[in-house]
Design a protein around this motif. Structure first.
Motif, PDB file in Angstrom:
ATOM      1  N   ILE A 182      48.295  40.589  38.835  1.00  9.51           N
ATOM      2  CA  ILE A 182      48.607  40.291  40.241  1.00  9.51           C
ATOM      3  C   ILE A 182      49.555  39.095  40.188  1.00  9.51           C
ATOM      4  O   ILE A 182      49.208  38.063  39.613  1.00  9.51           O
ATOM      5  CB  ILE A 182      47.309  39.898  40.984  1.00  9.51           C
ATOM      6  N   ASN A 240      50.585  42.232  46.240  1.00 15.49           N
ATOM      7  CA  ASN A 240      49.642  43.348  46.174  1.00 15.49           C
ATOM      8  C   ASN A 240      48.552  43.263  47.236  1.00 15.49           C
ATOM      9  O   ASN A 240      48.083  42.179  47.552  1.00 15.49           O
ATOM     10  CB  ASN A 240      48.995  43.371  44.789  1.00 15.49           C
ATOM     11  N   GLY A 241      48.192  44.420  47.769  1.00 15.30           N
ATOM     12  CA  GLY A 241      46.973  44.513  48.592  1.00 15.30           C
ATOM     13  C   GLY A 241      47.036  43.846  49.949  1.00 15.30           C
ATOM     14  O   GLY A 241      46.033  43.354  50.436  1.00 15.30           O
ATOM     15  N   HIS A 283      42.163  47.863  52.404  1.00 20.85           N
ATOM     16  CA  HIS A 283      41.988  49.038  51.545  1.00 20.85           C
ATOM     17  C   HIS A 283      40.737  48.895  50.676  1.00 20.85           C
ATOM     18  O   HIS A 283      40.200  47.805  50.491  1.00 20.85           O
ATOM     19  CB  HIS A 283      43.206  49.261  50.643  1.00 20.85           C
ATOM     20  N   ASP A 290      40.149  49.881  46.708  1.00 19.27           N
ATOM     21  CA  ASP A 290      41.122  50.134  45.641  1.00 19.27           C
ATOM     22  C   ASP A 290      41.209  51.609  45.252  1.00 19.27           C
ATOM     23  O   ASP A 290      40.183  52.248  44.964  1.00 19.27           O
ATOM     24  CB  ASP A 290      40.772  49.297  44.396  1.00 19.27           C
ATOM     25  N   LEU A 307      38.747  40.387  39.692  1.00 16.68           N
ATOM     26  CA  LEU A 307      40.031  39.671  39.729  1.00 16.68           C
ATOM     27  C   LEU A 307      39.797  38.202  39.456  1.00 16.68           C
ATOM     28  O   LEU A 307      38.976  37.560  40.130  1.00 16.68           O
ATOM     29  CB  LEU A 307      40.667  39.857  41.119  1.00 16.68           C
ATOM     30  N   THR A 349      41.690  35.913  50.122  1.00 11.69           N
ATOM     31  CA  THR A 349      41.411  37.350  50.167  1.00 11.69           C
ATOM     32  C   THR A 349      40.288  37.590  51.172  1.00 11.69           C
ATOM     33  O   THR A 349      39.298  36.853  51.180  1.00 11.69           O
ATOM     34  CB  THR A 349      41.019  37.888  48.773  1.00 11.69           C
ATOM     35  N   TRP A 377      40.432  30.773  47.235  1.00 11.49           N
ATOM     36  CA  TRP A 377      40.306  30.710  45.781  1.00 11.49           C
ATOM     37  C   TRP A 377      40.452  29.290  45.249  1.00 11.49           C
ATOM     38  O   TRP A 377      41.324  28.541  45.695  1.00 11.49           O
ATOM     39  CB  TRP A 377      41.407  31.540  45.115  1.00 11.49           C
ATOM     40  N   TRP A 429      34.309  42.810  43.402  1.00 10.32           N
ATOM     41  CA  TRP A 429      33.918  43.488  44.641  1.00 10.32           C
ATOM     42  C   TRP A 429      33.605  44.961  44.399  1.00 10.32           C
ATOM     43  O   TRP A 429      34.133  45.585  43.490  1.00 10.32           O
ATOM     44  CB  TRP A 429      34.978  43.331  45.729  1.00 10.32           C
ATOM     45  N   HIS A 450      39.093  45.291  51.227  1.00 10.92           N
ATOM     46  CA  HIS A 450      39.629  43.940  51.101  1.00 10.92           C
ATOM     47  C   HIS A 450      41.099  43.924  51.483  1.00 10.92           C
ATOM     48  O   HIS A 450      41.748  44.981  51.592  1.00 10.92           O
ATOM     49  CB  HIS A 450      39.425  43.390  49.681  1.00 10.92           C
ATOM     50  N   ALA A 474      44.580  41.127  50.858  1.00 10.06           N
ATOM     51  CA  ALA A 474      45.100  39.856  50.328  1.00 10.06           C
ATOM     52  C   ALA A 474      46.119  39.293  51.326  1.00 10.06           C
ATOM     53  O   ALA A 474      46.944  40.037  51.851  1.00 10.06           O
ATOM     54  CB  ALA A 474      45.761  40.097  48.975  1.00 10.06           C
ATOM     55  N   ARG A 483      51.415  32.855  43.068  1.00  8.41           N
ATOM     56  CA  ARG A 483      49.982  33.161  42.884  1.00  8.41           C
ATOM     57  C   ARG A 483      49.899  34.202  41.780  1.00  8.41           C
ATOM     58  O   ARG A 483      50.634  35.194  41.791  1.00  8.41           O
ATOM     59  CB  ARG A 483      49.403  33.698  44.192  1.00  8.41           C
ATOM     60  N   ARG A 536      43.470  41.568  36.967  1.00 11.54           N
ATOM     61  CA  ARG A 536      42.298  42.306  37.445  1.00 11.54           C
ATOM     62  C   ARG A 536      42.027  43.513  36.562  1.00 11.54           C
ATOM     63  O   ARG A 536      42.948  44.086  35.980  1.00 11.54           O
ATOM     64  CB  ARG A 536      42.447  42.700  38.916  1.00 11.54           C
TER      65      ARG A 536
HETATM   66  C1  SIN Z   1      44.101  43.570  45.370  1.00 10.78           C
HETATM   67  O1  SIN Z   1      43.559  43.830  44.294  1.00 10.78           O
HETATM   68  O2  SIN Z   1      44.160  44.380  46.273  1.00 10.78           O
HETATM   69  C2  SIN Z   1      44.691  42.183  45.527  1.00 10.78           C
HETATM   70  C3  SIN Z   1      43.659  41.192  45.868  1.00 10.78           C
HETATM   71  C4  SIN Z   1      44.208  39.812  45.838  1.00 10.78           C
HETATM   72  O3  SIN Z   1      45.302  39.591  45.295  1.00 10.78           O
HETATM   73  O4  SIN Z   1      43.526  38.909  46.331  1.00 10.78           O
END
Ligand code: SIN
Length: 282
Positions: free
Chosen positions: A93, A103-104, A108, A110, A123, A135, A243, A251, A258, A260, A269, A273
């Motif tokens: 990430i 990402n994310g 969603h 995963d 992660l 997150t 964080w 998770w 979740h 982000a 950042r 993961r």
């Molecule tokens: C993800 O795995 O969807 C990203 C989560 C993150 O970067 O906090």
């Protein structure tokens, strides 16, 4: 079905993060092999709290991360994202000032587009921005449980299509992965799934991958999905995690979503993961 009675842990400290979801875990050193008895408590806490935040950690190596992930099952390889050299199960990430996406960014679970979507995701974040980069997590048991009885009855037995082409195509080109190398799975899953370990029911649709409820007309499906997305994203089901460097979040994708937050540009950042393979949702 397992019974989860709060706070009966002897070898770890599980401090509830919020009444609705999550726990901070103290007393586990992820840079060393986790003893079996302690691991059993971690697993129980995972079932009980759905998202664990392992605090006071050192940065672990990709190999240690993979080894800890494997304690929960076979690891999953992402169908589209670039993986780490020598560690195909590790997904980096990373967002910098040059990133076009992080990402994310949308709610969603995963890779819910897989036939057997990941059981869980671990992660660890090694570079945190000066502020932000949180997150968010949403509890999909409580999303199900707070639906009205007539709606629960209507959804019972319905299935939904989860697609990924619209998400993965072009997504990782700036990280060196072109579209000819990626796989864009799709799958049909029940709208309400039963968690295989806890026996609890959870809503299993998300704004990123779920595109249609199969048994409804397109107009009906669009309206019902929007209602369910909004319901599942309601603040009552959520937590927002800030964080600290080297925190590890773990998770459960079967009963959580979740998201982000990319609010820290141009700061950086970075983390790694791994995801653990799950079973076909039932
Ligand atoms: C993800 O795995 O969807 C990203 C989560 C993150 O970067 O906090």
């Amino acid at each position: 079905m397992i019974s989860t009675r709060k706070n009966e842990y002897k070898l770890i400290t599980a401090k509830p993060f919020a009444p609705n979801l999550g726990a901070e875990i103290y007393g586990v050193d992820l840079s060393k092999p986790v003893p079996d008895a302690q691991f059993e408590e971690v697993k129980r806490a995972f079932w009980e709290y759905q998202v664990l935040f392992f605090k006071e950690q050192n940065e672990i190596s990709p190999g240690q991360h993979v080894d800890f992930g494997k304690r929960f099952g076979t690891l999953h390889t992402h169908p589209a994202a670039p993986t780490m050299d020598g560690h195909p199960e590790v997904f980096e990430i990373h967002a910098t000032k040059d990133s076009k996406i992080a990402n994310g960014e949308f709610w969603h679970s995963d890779v819910s587009c897989d036939e057997e979507p990941p059981l869980g995701t671990m992660l660890q974040i090694h570079i945190t921005p000066p502020c932000g980069g949180d997150t968010m997590f949403s509890n999909m048991y409580s999303a199900y449980e707070t639906l009205s009885q007539p709606l629960k009855e209507m959804l019972d037995g319905l299935t939904a299509l989860h697609e990924s082409e619209h998400i993965y195509k072009g997504r990782y080109t700036d990280r060196g992965k072109d579209d000819s190398e990626i796989y864009t799975p799709e799958a049909i899953h029940p709208v309400i799934r039963t968690h295989p370990d806890t026996g609890r029911k959870a809503l299993f649709v998300n704004r990123t991958f779920t595109t249609k409820i199969n048994e409804l007309s397109k107009d009906e499906s669009d309206s019902v999905l929007e209602l369910l997305f909004k319901h599942a994203e309601h603040i009552d089901h959520q937590i927002r995690f800030r964080w600290t460097r080297n925190d590890m979040a773990f998770w459960d994708n079967r009963c959580c979503m979740h998201r982000a937050i990319w609010d820290y540009w141009p700061a950086e950042r970075k983390g790694r993961r791994v995801t653990i393979k799950g079973d076909r949702p039932k």
